[in-house]
Structure formats: structure tokens, C-alpha cells
Scaffold this motif. Structure first.
Motif, mmCIF file in Angstrom:
data_model
loop_
_atom_site.group_PDB
_atom_site.id
_atom_site.type_symbol
_atom_site.label_atom_id
_atom_site.label_comp_id
_atom_site.label_asym_id
_atom_site.label_seq_id
_atom_site.Cartn_x
_atom_site.Cartn_y
_atom_site.Cartn_z
ATOM 1 N N TYR A 97 0.822 -1.202 0.000
ATOM 2 C CA TYR A 97 0.000 0.000 0.000
ATOM 3 C C TYR A 97 0.860 1.258 0.000
ATOM 4 O O TYR A 97 0.612 2.217 -0.740
ATOM 5 C CB TYR A 97 -0.928 -0.005 1.227
ATOM 6 N N SER A 98 1.911 1.217 0.816
ATOM 7 C CA SER A 98 2.787 2.382 0.931
ATOM 8 C C SER A 98 3.477 2.681 -0.397
ATOM 9 O O SER A 98 3.517 3.832 -0.840
ATOM 10 C CB SER A 98 3.828 2.131 2.023
ATOM 11 N N LEU A 99 3.998 1.642 -1.041
ATOM 12 C CA LEU A 99 4.645 1.837 -2.341
ATOM 13 C C LEU A 99 3.616 2.309 -3.366
ATOM 14 O O LEU A 99 3.882 3.196 -4.177
ATOM 15 C CB LEU A 99 5.297 0.537 -2.826
ATOM 16 N N ASP A 100 2.426 1.728 -3.293
ATOM 17 C CA ASP A 100 1.373 2.068 -4.249
ATOM 18 C C ASP A 100 0.995 3.555 -4.169
ATOM 19 O O ASP A 100 0.716 4.183 -5.189
ATOM 20 C CB ASP A 100 0.149 1.185 -3.982
ATOM 21 N N ASP A 101 1.009 4.101 -2.964
ATOM 22 C CA ASP A 101 0.729 5.531 -2.794
ATOM 23 C C ASP A 101 1.769 6.370 -3.524
ATOM 24 O O ASP A 101 1.428 7.319 -4.236
ATOM 25 C CB ASP A 101 0.746 5.907 -1.301
ATOM 26 N N ALA A 102 3.041 6.012 -3.349
ATOM 27 C CA ALA A 102 4.118 6.765 -4.006
ATOM 28 C C ALA A 102 4.017 6.625 -5.526
ATOM 29 O O ALA A 102 4.195 7.597 -6.259
ATOM 30 C CB ALA A 102 5.473 6.288 -3.514
ATOM 31 N N VAL A 103 3.691 5.427 -5.994
ATOM 32 C CA VAL A 103 3.562 5.188 -7.438
ATOM 33 C C VAL A 103 2.363 5.967 -7.998
ATOM 34 O O VAL A 103 2.452 6.569 -9.070
ATOM 35 C CB VAL A 103 3.435 3.676 -7.741
ATOM 36 N N ALA A 104 1.268 5.972 -7.249
ATOM 37 C CA ALA A 104 0.079 6.715 -7.682
ATOM 38 C C ALA A 104 0.405 8.195 -7.841
ATOM 39 O O ALA A 104 -0.030 8.842 -8.803
ATOM 40 C CB ALA A 104 -1.056 6.530 -6.679
ATOM 41 N N VAL A 105 1.204 8.723 -6.911
ATOM 42 C CA VAL A 105 1.596 10.138 -6.978
ATOM 43 C C VAL A 105 2.441 10.386 -8.236
ATOM 44 O O VAL A 105 2.240 11.375 -8.944
ATOM 45 C CB VAL A 105 2.343 10.575 -5.697
ATOM 46 N N THR A 106 3.359 9.460 -8.530
ATOM 47 C CA THR A 106 4.172 9.592 -9.745
ATOM 48 C C THR A 106 3.278 9.609 -10.982
ATOM 49 O O THR A 106 3.452 10.438 -11.876
ATOM 50 C CB THR A 106 5.186 8.430 -9.854
ATOM 51 N N LYS A 107 2.312 8.694 -11.010
ATOM 52 C CA LYS A 107 1.426 8.620 -12.179
ATOM 53 C C LYS A 107 0.576 9.878 -12.326
ATOM 54 O O LYS A 107 0.406 10.402 -13.431
ATOM 55 C CB LYS A 107 0.521 7.376 -12.084
ATOM 56 N N ILE A 108 0.055 10.370 -11.214
ATOM 57 C CA ILE A 108 -0.733 11.603 -11.260
ATOM 58 C C ILE A 108 0.164 12.762 -11.705
ATOM 59 O O ILE A 108 -0.234 13.593 -12.526
ATOM 60 C CB ILE A 108 -1.392 11.899 -9.886
ATOM 61 N N GLY A 109 1.395 12.756 -11.190
ATOM 62 C CA GLY A 109 2.360 13.782 -11.576
ATOM 63 C C GLY A 109 2.640 13.758 -13.071
ATOM 64 O O GLY A 109 2.644 14.800 -13.724
ATOM 65 N N GLU A 110 2.841 12.583 -13.616
ATOM 66 C CA GLU A 110 3.121 12.465 -15.054
ATOM 67 C C GLU A 110 1.958 13.012 -15.869
ATOM 68 O O GLU A 110 2.149 13.599 -16.930
ATOM 69 C CB GLU A 110 3.391 10.997 -15.427
ATOM 70 N N GLU A 111 0.753 12.826 -15.335
ATOM 71 C CA GLU A 111 -0.447 13.307 -16.015
ATOM 72 C C GLU A 111 -0.600 14.829 -15.901
ATOM 73 O O GLU A 111 -0.960 15.487 -16.864
ATOM 74 C CB GLU A 111 -1.664 12.603 -15.380
ATOM 75 N N MET A 112 -0.332 15.362 -14.696
ATOM 76 C CA MET A 112 -0.635 16.768 -14.415
ATOM 77 C C MET A 112 0.521 17.746 -14.614
ATOM 78 O O MET A 112 0.285 18.921 -14.896
ATOM 79 C CB MET A 112 -1.146 16.913 -12.968
ATOM 80 N N ILE A 113 1.751 17.292 -14.434
ATOM 81 C CA ILE A 113 2.883 18.232 -14.456
ATOM 82 C C ILE A 113 3.053 18.940 -15.803
ATOM 83 O O ILE A 113 3.345 20.136 -15.820
ATOM 84 C CB ILE A 113 4.176 17.566 -13.922
ATOM 85 N N PRO A 114 2.808 18.261 -16.949
ATOM 86 C CA PRO A 114 2.885 19.011 -18.205
ATOM 87 C C PRO A 114 1.947 20.226 -18.240
ATOM 88 O O PRO A 114 2.339 21.307 -18.675
ATOM 89 C CB PRO A 114 2.487 17.979 -19.254
ATOM 90 N N LEU A 115 0.733 20.049 -17.731
ATOM 91 C CA LEU A 115 -0.217 21.169 -17.681
ATOM 92 C C LEU A 115 0.258 22.241 -16.704
ATOM 93 O O LEU A 115 0.207 23.440 -16.999
ATOM 94 C CB LEU A 115 -1.606 20.653 -17.273
#
Length: 590
Positions: A349-367
Motif C-alpha cells: 500500500y505504501s509503495l502504491d501511494d508513491a507510485v500513484a503520486v508519480t502517475k498523477i504527476g506524469e499526467e498533471m505536471i505538463p499542464l
DNA sequence: AGCCCACGGGG
DNA sequence: GTGTACGTGGGCT
């Protein structure tokens, strides 16, 4: 003399020998993972003074305050050209010290642009945009730098040049900590950090903990002190440009700070070797890691998504349409003490949280980056600004380009006197279940009214010949047809730029380029959308009740007329609000 | 109706 | 740090 090109990540200033020195934090082009700190000693703080009448008297009074550099300049103030005095001071901190004194001088009407932070002034005056490329000329202070993550210190000599830049390759590192308490939220005075997870956009997946696991992504450390040291070590060795997390401003970083202080661990995470800092930003503090951009994705998600809740799970579901693994907060303590399968689940779960943040970041950071380049302020700041603030800083930059003096921020007393404006037209809904419902969208209504009716504080006028102005229905405020007002001109350019990018998108055949352009037009759309209500935002520098009232009056007028027209063409309006109206279509009409 | 206060996210 | 900034909904008066 050397030239360096780099991607501008962040900016601040420090004081060396009583002089303010601007520091540009960047990443060198071509040399992957190599940081640069470029220093500029040549920029001086200044403010504008509007003399009350006799300009010479004002200059004399200012000289008595031991101010050396005073220049006469002609600038526009709400559309009227006036003679101002540009007063240059020695140090940015002299501004808050002296502005009160200057304002109180008999010969001074007002002090202007006295609250623009020094580093923001630097960006504006030099035409530099964070997350874009910059070229500087000067000399390297540590030419022997060879250590892996040692930044190049560079002394700027001459003006930094903004360059057009493509999409930068950035390293984004996400992290998440776990701590637990038998009941409720963990308390930093007694509950240790039990695990720290890392994930990066370059494939890193790692959990450090004080308990062991059979997962090979978990590494066990002997105690919490070692865990915190590993946290520092990982950030230094990964050397990311951006550090992301979820609610890290409010939870993770403060918790780490408190635990590290107890255990005597030095949090020197920054590129310049300095320690983790916290900046007060009203009610919420933010965590600063110099030279890296700490992006807490939580505030950005609140801004970009329209949801009932903003938990990481909810946001993840919204973006990826996929449920994320979740452990209820009050079960974490149980998992930790019980060990076995439950503990393994907690690691996952802990790793999944960090990975989820990376994925959201990849989606949102360009914008976020596209918006940063538009607003022209550091990405760190832009992610923590309300949309009204983003618009304001965009306009402050435009005001500089147009030669306009920026209106002062309203005082607290003035804010409480400012009225919130009457909304748009709302038609009560017709009750019942409707079929064949169509929606007439007016979201672009307000910007088009602002442009077509030239609604701006500098075009608002008391007396005017009818053919020379636009008169708002109901409220009767008048706006000059010419010249084009400041805000209408800016909004017009934003919309024109968006149209240009959309047509380039259509012409392009490269899907990668199309995507980049799509993000750019989306950022422009968001900026334009945020400009809708700005006149009615009470803390806005360009707040204008007459403008706001006139826009909504024209809006109501327009919606009603459109609804009448639609009825003649077979539609039955059932509900209307400010942004548009719903109607049913009667097919028997044909 | 108007004022004050707490909350959001995080574990 | 040219600082000290949100928006809203619920309970209470």
C-alpha cells in the motif's frame, strides 16, 4: 567569458556582503543530471512614487531620506499617463522599511509596486519564464566541479536571455511516509516513522522500513535514525528536479522535520546544501527544498478537478478510472504490530501511494508547466496560487509589457468594504423528468462580453457621447469604445493565442507535437476561464464592481434574448444559470 | 440572518 | 522575505 544554457527551475535571492544576490536554479542543457546555480549581483530593488503635485519638492523630500537614485518616468495609471518617480533602493528589505515613511511625505500621493517580491520583479523585468530555457553569460566559480551532484556555481555578468524551449526532460521523485498511532492520527512527539516509499518517473520503486519483508522492493534499516538518513541520501543521490507527494506540505515534510529534529538528523536535501525550510503562506505552510521543486499535488488537484472529496484514492479514480489499493487509516497500526500478511499488505500500500503520486504527476505536471510558463512565476509558487492569483501575476507581467503601473493590493479595510457582486441570470428549473435535453453553453460568454464591450477599469467613464461608448443594460455603466482597455486587450490576446495553437495542432502530423500543443491550449483555456470572474474577486488588484456588474448585466440580457430566440425555434428552456441553459427540443415543431 | 469556528488532505 | 493570503458549511445566538 562563458555562456551557459539551462532550464530555469526556480529562483530566490540571498544576501552577500549586504547586497542582494539573485540565484537562478537550473539544470544544464545537454549534461544530464547536472545542476547549476547562477548568481546575479546586478539587480536592484525599486518602487514607484506618485508625487502629489510638485515633483521637484517630492525629489527633495526623497533625497532627505538618503535615497540616491531617483528617476523621472512616464507610466500609465488606469489608462492615464502620469509622471512617476522610480526610486531605487539598496536592498529588498529596505522596501518594507521605507515605504511607510515615503508614503507619509507631504509631497507623495502614493507608493506603487511596493509589494512585488524581489525574485518576481527579476523574472518580470528580464523577461524570464520558469520552466523555460535561459542563457547567461559570465564565469564559472567552481570550474573544478566534478562530483556527481555538485552544482555549478556561475556568476552572471550581463543580462540573462530568455530562449524558446522545447519540452524538458525532468526527473520527478515521489515519496510517501507511514507512521501510526493506536487511535487517530500519528503524533510526532511519540509515533516514529515506520516506512518511507519512493517512486520516480525513471522507474525507481523502493520502500525503506524498520521492519523487514519478503518483497524485494523493501529494504530494512536498523532504526528510525537510519531510515531518515536514508531519506536524505536517496534524495541527494537521485538528484530529482521535482519532488512530489500528496499533502506533503502539511503532513509528510513537517512530520519528517519534527522526527529528524528529535533524532538529530540533518535534512540537507537542497541543491545548495541547505536544509529543508518552511514558508508561511497564510494558513498553510509549504516545504521548500532549494534547487528542487517541491510540488505538493494536493492543492493542484483541488484546483484542476471538480470533486466532492480530494483524497488520493478519489483523485486517482477520477484520472485513471481505476480503483487504487487502499488501507483505512485506523488499520495501519494494526498491520504494523500484527506483522505477517497484514504487514506485507502495508508495504504494498505504501509503495502504491508513491507510485500513484508519480502517475498523477506524469499526467498533471505538463499542464502545470504550461501554466507556469504563461503565468511566468516559479512552478513552486504557481502550484500554490489560487487561480485568481495566477491571473493577477499574469496581468502584472502584462502591465510591465504595456508600460502600466500595477494597481495596489486592496487594504484589509478596503476588502471588507468591497461588495461581492450579483450573480448571473438564474431561471428556476421546471420540475419533472425531461427528455431530449440540450445544453446551450455560455462559459465563454463573460470573456467575450469583456472584449466586445471593452469592459475595463481604464475604459469606465462617467460622461460620454452615446456613439462613443457601450452602455450596460439595467446598471447603465459606460465604457469607451476606444482605446482598447488593458484587461480586454490581455484576454483578447490569450484567446487569439489559443486559436493559433489550435490551428497549429490541426496542421501538425506529429502526435507528440500535437499533444504538447494540446496541453498549451488547455493552459490558455484555463487561464481565460479564470479571468471570467476576476473583477468580482474582492482581493483582486484590478477589482472593479462597475465592471463586474456590467458584465453580468450584459450576460443576463444575452441569455434571456437567446432563450427567447430558442423558443421561437422549437426549444423550451427548463433551467438556466450563469454559464448556460438547458432546454428540451420539441420535434413536432418541424 | 449573521457571526464564529473548524475543516480540508495526511496516518 | 518588496511576507502573514482560502472558501465554505455547520452550529450557535
Amino acid at each position: 567569458m562563458e555562456r551557459k544554457k539551462f532550464l530555469l527551475l526556480d529562483i530566490d535571492y540571498i544576501t552577500e556582503n549586504d547586497r542582494a544576490v539573485i540565484r537562478l536554479f537550473g539544470k544544464l542543457r545537454g549534461e544530464t543530471n547536472k545542476s547549476i546555480i547562477a548568481k546575479d549581483k546586478n539587480f536592484k530593488p525599486y518602487i514607484y512614487v506618485l508625487p502629489s503635485n510638485e515633483i521637484e519638492e517630492c525629489i527633495n523630500e526623497l533625497r532627505e531620506l538618503n535615497i540616491k537614485k531617483i528617476e523621472r518616468v512616464r507610466k500609465k495609471d488606469v489608462g492615464i499617463i502620469k509622471e512617476f518617480l522610480k526610486v531605487t533602493l539598496k536592498h529588498p528589505q529596505d522596501v518594507p522599511k521605507l515605504r511607510e515613511k515615503i508614503w507619509n511625505l507631504n509631497s507623495v500621493e502614493s507608493v506603487r509596486e511596493h509589494d512585488i517580491p524581489f525574485y518576481r520583479r527579476y523574472l518580470i523585468d528580464n523577461g524570464l519564464f520558469p520552466m523555460s530555457e535561459v542563457e547567461v553569460q559570465g564565469q564559472c566559480m567552481n570550474p573544478t566541479f566534478n562530483f556527481d551532484n555538485e552544482p555549478c556555481i556561475f556568476q552572471i555578468d550581463g543580462e540573462p536571455q530568455p530562449l524558446a524551449s522545447g519540452l524538458p526532460d525532468l526527473k520527478v521523485l515521489s515519496f510517501d511516509i507511514e507512521a501510526c498511532n493506536p487511535k487517530g492520527m500519528p503524533q510526532e512527539n511519540k509515533d516514529p516513522i515506520i516506512m518511507i516509499s519512493f517512486s520516480s518517473n525513471q522507474g525507481l520503486r523502493k520502500v525503506y522500513s524498520t521492519k523487514s519483508s519478503s518483497f524485494d522492493f523493501v529494504e530494512v534499516l536498523k532504526d528510525e535514525t537510519e531510515l531518515l538518513k536514508k531519506f536524505v541520501e536517496t534524495i541527494k543521490s537521485e538528484n530529482p528536479d521535482i519532488i512530489t507527494g500528496y499533502n506533503t506540505d502539511v503532513f509528510d515534510f513537517p512530520y519528517i522535520r519534527d522526527r529528524a529534529a528529535r533524532l538529530g538528523v540533518k535534512l540537507d536535501l537542497s541543491v545548495d546544501g541547505s536544509e529543508l525550510k518552511f514558508m508561511r503562506r497564510g494558513f498553510a505552510n509549504s516545504a521548500v527544498v532549494k534547487g528542487r521543486i517541491h510540488v505538493d499535488l494536493y492543492p493542484s488537484m483541488r484546483r484542476y478537478l471538480q470533486l466532492d472529496r480530494y483524497t488520493l484514492e478519489r483523485v486517482y479514480l477520477e484520472i485513471f478510472d481505476e480503483e487504487k489499493k487502499d488501507i483505512n487509516g485506523d488499520e495501519i497500526h494494526g498491520c504494523w504490530v500484527e506483522e505477517g500478511d497484514k504487514l506485507e499488505e502495508l508495504f504494498e500500500y505504501s509503495l502504491d501511494d508513491a507510485v500513484a503520486v508519480t502517475k498523477i504527476g506524469e499526467e498533471m505536471i505538463p499542464l502545470i508547466m504550461a501554466l507556469t510558463r504563461l503565468v511566468g512565476q516559479p512552478l513552486f509558487d504557481v502550484t500554490r496560487m489560487a487561480t485568481g492569483q495566477q491571473v493577477e501575476w499574469y496581468l502584472i507581467r502584462k502591465a510591465y509589457e504595456y508600460g502600466d503601473i500595477v494597481p495596489n493590493k486592496p487594504s484589509n479595510a478596503r476588502i471588507s468594504n468591497r461588495k461581492r457582486i450579483e450573480g448571473g441570470y438564474v431561471k428556476d428549473p421546471v420540475k419533472g423528468l425531461h427528455e431530449n435535453v440540450v445544453y446551450f453553453d455560455f462559459r465563454s460568454l463573460y470573456p467575450s462580453i469583456i472584449i466586445s464591450k471593452n469592459v475595463s477599469p481604464d475604459t469606465l467613464i462617467d460622461e460620454c457621447d452615446e456613439e462613443d461608448c457601450y452602455i450596460a443594460p439595467e446598471v447603465g455603466f459606460k465604457f469607451l469604445k476606444n482605446p482598447i482597455g488593458f484587461v480586454p486587450s490581455v484576454i483578447g490576446n490569450v484567446l487569439k493565442e489559443r486559436v493559433k495553437i489550435k490551428s497549429r495542432m490541426k496542421e501538425s502530423t506529429d502526435p507528440r507535437e500535437q499533444h504538447v500543443l494540446d496541453v498549451q491550449q488547455e493552459a490558455l483555456k484555463r487561464l481565460a476561464n479564470s479571468m471570467y470572474g476576476v473583477y468580482g474577486f474582492i482581493r483582486f488588484r484590478w477589482y472593479c464592481l462597475e465592471c463586474a456588474d456590467s458584465i453580468t448585466a450584459w450576460g443576463r440580457d444575452f441569455i434571456k434574448k437567446t432563450m427567447e430566440k430558442s423558443e421561437k425555434n422549437g426549444f423550451k428552456p427548463i433551467y438556466a444559470d450563469t454559464d448556460g441553459f438547458y432546454a428540451t427540443y420539441d420535434s413536432s415543431h418541424e
